[in-house]
Design an enzyme around this catalytic site. Sequence first.
Site, PDB file in Angstrom:
ATOM      1  N   ASP A  82       0.963  -1.099   0.250  1.00  0.00           N
ATOM      2  CA  ASP A  82      -0.085  -0.186  -0.183  1.00  0.00           C
ATOM      3  C   ASP A  82       0.985   1.122   0.041  1.00  0.00           C
ATOM      4  OD1 ASP A  82      -2.500   1.520   2.283  1.00  0.00           O
ATOM      5  OD2 ASP A  82      -1.905   2.060   0.422  1.00  0.00           O
ATOM      6  N   PRO A  83       1.270   1.764  -1.176  1.00  0.00           N
ATOM      7  CA  PRO A  83       0.639   1.414  -2.720  1.00  0.00           C
ATOM      8  C   PRO A  83       1.195   0.094  -3.204  1.00  0.00           C
ATOM      9  CG  PRO A  83       2.380   3.075  -2.768  1.00  0.00           C
ATOM     10  CD  PRO A  83       2.290   2.823  -1.152  1.00  0.00           C
TER      11      PRO A  83
END
Length: 946
Positions: free
Chosen positions: A627-628
């Site tokens: 994330d990301p």
Amino acid sequence: MTLLRKSVPAVYRRYLNSTSGARAFSDHSTPAARQDDSIRGKVLAIRREDQSVWERRAPLAPHHVRKLVKDGARVLVQPSNRRAYPMQAYINAGAQIKEDIGEASVIMGVKQVPIDALIPNKTYCFFSHTIKAQEANMPLLDAILEKNIRLLDYERMCDERGQRVVAFGKYAGVAGMINIMHGMGLRLLALGHHTPFMHIGPAHNYRNSEMARQAVRDAGYEIALGMLPRSLGALTFVFTGSGNVSQGAQEIIQELPHEYVSPDMLQKVAEHGAQNKVYCCEVSRPDYLERRDGGGYNAEEYEEHPERYISTFATKIGPNVSCLVNGIYWDPNSPKLLTLPDAKRLLQPVNQPWLPQTEGSPRLPHRMIAICDISADPGGSLEMMTECTTIDSPFCLYDADQHKDKNSFRGPGVLVCSIDNMPTQLPREATDFFGNLLFPYVYNILQSNADRPFEQQPFNPVNKGAVIASNGKLTPNFEYIDELRRGSRSRHKASMAHAAADKRVLVIGSGYVSEPLVEYLSRDPKTHIHLASAVQNELDALSTKYDNTVGTLLNVTERPDHLSGLVEDADVVVSLLPYSLHPVVARACIQHKTDLVTASYCTPEMRALEGAAKDAGITVVNEVGLDPGIDHLLAMECFDEVHHGGGKVKSFVSYCGGLPAPECSDNALRYKFSWSPIGVLRNTTQGASYLKDGKMVEIPAGQLLHSCQRMDFLPGFALEGFANRDSTIYGKLYGIQEAQTILRGTLRYCGYSEAVLGLQETGLLSDDSHPAVHPGGPDITWYELLCTLLGQEGSVFYDNLRLLLLQRAGSEQRVQAMEKLGLLSDAPVHKSGSLLRALSDHLAERLRFGAGERDLVVLRHEIDIEWPDKRLERRGINLVTYGHPDGFSAMARTVGYPCAIATQMVLNGEIQGKGMVLPLTPEIFRPLLKRLQHEGITATQKSTSL
């Protein structure tokens, strides 16, 4: 004596009365300090300088020797007819001229000593040039250690503020300024302009600086008469820095008719200034440094975070400079004064309509005529200067295409003088000046006995801090030299491996997410991995564990030259450094046209490099972690399916969190750390924005955790979530502009937000400097620190403190959390400058994962879809994965593996987009998801009708 002084020419009378002569020495001596260190019977030797044919300096002058002898010491001087002071002057001062100086316990010189001339079991004092593990001088250091020599390096003689107390700086400036004016005369003549500078010679041509000053004054007289060609326009001399180097140079320029101007006047002066004088400008940091974001300059912030700043010298000052005199000390963490692109811009031909053109005297191709780089730091503040010039060959022409010409004054470019031993061109005055600074410390140095343990020596702090080697080993302050040397050997090993490699990957960073990446890439025997890290134990563990892997010690902010070489030798670079350092790596990749992969957000700083990356024709893949990263892949897979089926995304809500496994979450924060907590804690104080039912929702900074909500998509977990950064940008990035709700957030266990709010309300999340945790302040406990934060003088009764804390924190739950975190205890605070950093250090130790504990990653996408038949669907996508106590953590796997797969795809030519690339296209996210499934990283989906 009076008659003798009357018969001495005025020029020599001025010299005898100058601050560089013996009288200045007597003014600066400190007899009180010397009385504490009796030197009766001690033997000191001054060795012959043989490092360079130009070296004529000595560490002490005859008048220094006379005082030592008077106080009972014996001084031996090795014979030398090259030394600026003749041997007879030392004899007259009471020294003995002897070739064999073996009976001296302390031997002093200026420059490096030949290895075969080193005498075992002695104390040596000289500039060794070993403190950066300079490869050329490592044999010298080895010999010093082998021969049990105690080495005191003048360069490390510093006061309590870290400022050097012994240096030749002023005379470097004096000699440098004389040299560059001599060079300008030759350069301008080659360009078709005769000037008064032609009559100034190189510094070593003069008996002393006063004679050189007279030559400068003569040139100044001609300048005042208007004998500078009008075709040159006004001449501007810009000085960087205000220390001894800069002041020495400015003393010389002030012998010309001159006028000082401020930096903001330079352009007007350059265009309209007079030709019967020169213009001088001293620039300091605020004149050319500004924040990357938002501009402005703050001295305290710059000292703490120089990486946040850029140099605007090339745009604000450089275009109006005739001669740049660079005297600043440059630290690798700070921005360069002039980068390679800056130099290229400044040396391009420009239109200068204000310069009159006369027949036979062409206009200058560009304003900048010369650079005097007195700092002589290759690859330092002036990036294009990768090597020094010499007294034998003092000048080179550097042009916009990075060519260097040392044999002519006629070619294109700027004339550069960058001699690294300029003071030896004025050897007698330099010896006086240096000796005056060194002499107060000599008495204490003479107490040294190289056979006795270093710890038992009665050195004062200045001398003690300058001892690099003693008793056959490096002293504690300089043990890092061994680490630097090991890194150099690793680089050699790596170059040998890369020579036969089919694919070469440079991985920068050896933290906990690095191992899965290295493991994955090392599966291919044709992929050779060069692992670079600033953490030696991590580097050694990883580089020896996996095939095709070698390690190198690297700090990207301290060794940009090392980074550049490693990047140049790689096919793909993977940066696993903190996100703030990715632009440093990216710029090196752009320079060498090497592809780059990172797991971090494509920040504005990285996005700013988009054009340069495209121009270089390289691929920079960002956001391929968890994330990301995996969140993008799963979302785009769903959006792609919806859009191909004619549907619309009405709502996208996503939460992700790395957590301790439930059985490992038994602490007040319900959280544990595998890395520094500072980023996690700092994010809780930020603001956020998202789209809700078509309306923008803004959460101001400091209010984020007040908006925390209970999450029930996995009923077996007690989870809460809060918004993360700016979610609204994903409408365009994801191609879901039709969505009425777009929210991305962070997951934590319930109770986290309440605990952190207590820390926030108490002020512990402030990253501003605080006197209570200043590294130089008195020791303090957490209990005492809370008393201070609550406005109490001294410690108060526990129950009273708790009551005050309850009023400040706002709830009993928050106070209990702080108690359980040890913040009301007598545990010492690690004073890190700010409350946030001190708290981060405390929690990193208290809440780290223990042996046998495991972590957990939870990712949730909730997507509302409207299909063409008006049917409404809610699709829930869950990724839940645990770490293995004896293997990789969940976070390491979900960050390391997607990053490794993306790297392999770049190597294989599967990702060919140029510039900043995100994993949002089918040709990237589909293979990534498929290959992650092979690593056991798989999501589940569940759909319900609305």
